[in-house]
Design a protein around this motif. Structure first.
Motif, PDB file in Angstrom:
ATOM      1  N   TYR A  41      19.868 -27.131  -9.773  1.00  0.00           N
ATOM      2  CA  TYR A  41      18.753 -26.614  -8.998  1.00  0.00           C
ATOM      3  C   TYR A  41      19.192 -26.415  -7.565  1.00  0.00           C
ATOM      4  CZ  TYR A  41      15.742 -27.889 -12.892  1.00  0.00           C
ATOM      5  OH  TYR A  41      15.178 -27.979 -14.120  1.00  0.00           O
ATOM      6  N   GLU A  42      18.814 -25.279  -7.013  1.00  0.00           N
ATOM      7  CA  GLU A  42      18.998 -25.020  -5.596  1.00  0.00           C
ATOM      8  C   GLU A  42      17.693 -25.330  -4.863  1.00  0.00           C
ATOM      9  OE1 GLU A  42      22.007 -24.488  -4.543  1.00  0.00           O
ATOM     10  OE2 GLU A  42      22.797 -24.251  -6.570  1.00  0.00           O
ATOM     11  N   SER A  43      16.567 -25.102  -5.549  1.00  0.00           N
ATOM     12  CA  SER A  43      15.262 -25.481  -4.994  1.00  0.00           C
ATOM     13  C   SER A  43      14.232 -25.556  -6.119  1.00  0.00           C
ATOM     14  CB  SER A  43      14.805 -24.494  -3.917  1.00  0.00           C
ATOM     15  OG  SER A  43      14.552 -23.219  -4.481  1.00  0.00           O
ATOM     16  N   LYS A  44      13.247 -26.403  -5.886  1.00  0.00           N
ATOM     17  CA  LYS A  44      12.086 -26.527  -6.770  1.00  0.00           C
ATOM     18  C   LYS A  44      10.874 -26.602  -5.843  1.00  0.00           C
ATOM     19  CE  LYS A  44      13.793 -30.266  -8.489  1.00  0.00           C
ATOM     20  NZ  LYS A  44      13.948 -31.530  -9.196  1.00  0.00           N
ATOM     21  N   VAL A  45      10.201 -25.481  -5.646  1.00  0.00           N
ATOM     22  CA  VAL A  45       9.110 -25.412  -4.686  1.00  0.00           C
ATOM     23  C   VAL A  45       7.779 -25.442  -5.436  1.00  0.00           C
ATOM     24  CG1 VAL A  45       8.046 -24.038  -2.849  1.00  0.00           C
ATOM     25  CG2 VAL A  45      10.547 -24.041  -3.131  1.00  0.00           C
ATOM     26  N   THR A 103      14.600 -22.222  -8.307  1.00  0.00           N
ATOM     27  CA  THR A 103      15.838 -21.458  -8.153  1.00  0.00           C
ATOM     28  C   THR A 103      16.976 -22.339  -8.636  1.00  0.00           C
ATOM     29  OG1 THR A 103      14.980 -20.215  -6.265  1.00  0.00           O
ATOM     30  CG2 THR A 103      17.378 -20.272  -6.538  1.00  0.00           C
ATOM     31  N   THR A 110      15.678 -17.152 -10.084  1.00  0.00           N
ATOM     32  CA  THR A 110      14.443 -17.695  -9.525  1.00  0.00           C
ATOM     33  C   THR A 110      13.332 -17.394 -10.512  1.00  0.00           C
ATOM     34  OG1 THR A 110      15.215 -17.389  -7.263  1.00  0.00           O
ATOM     35  CG2 THR A 110      12.841 -17.678  -7.578  1.00  0.00           C
TER      36      THR A 110
END
Length: 138
Positions: A86-90, A104, A119
């Motif tokens: 994971y690059e991001s978990k918003v 992402t 994404t």
């Protein structure tokens, strides 16, 4: 739900439910740990069924576990894939039993080179006291 109107009338507050986000995020982490371990059964353990995947205008519905093709990981590895991270978990919508994440993640080679970046929207629900991924939109 007793009716469509009562179903769509439920509202989530505007505040982020941090406990729900933390618990639901843990579910995503366990899914990806299992993915990287090539463990389909552990991946399925982090899904709720029926499980929905949407890509373009197509939808795929899995009613039960064990739906991945038997050569799923062999196909993925043939692209040079070795791991996903994971690059991001918003969190974009939360309640005490549901979190929508804009996720992402990258697929990487065994040297750590980024092969692809994705994404997606993933929806994680708490059912029967367990968090599970219910929908993934690609």
């Amino acid at each position: 739900m007793s009716s469509f109107l009562s179903f769509v009338s439920q509202t989530s507050g505007t505040a982020i439910d941090q406990d729900a986000v933390e618990d639901a995020s843990g579910c995503l982490d366990r899914f990806t740990e299992a993915f990287n371990a090539l463990d389909l059964a552990r991946m399925d353990a982090q899904l709720h069924f029926p499980h929905v995947m949407i890509s373009e205008s197509e939808a795929l519905l899995w009613d039960a576990p064990n739906q991945h093709p038997s050569d799923f990981f062999q196909r993925l590895q043939s692209t040079g894939w070795a791991s996903t991270r994971y690059e991001s978990k918003v969190p974009v919508l939360t309640s005490k039993n549901k979190v929508h994440f804009l996720v992402t993640y990258t697929r990487r080679s065994n040297t750590g080179e980024e092969l692809s970046r994705h994404t997606n929207l993933w929806i994680v629900l708490k059912k029967n006291d367990a968090w599970g991924i219910s929908l993934r939109s690609y």
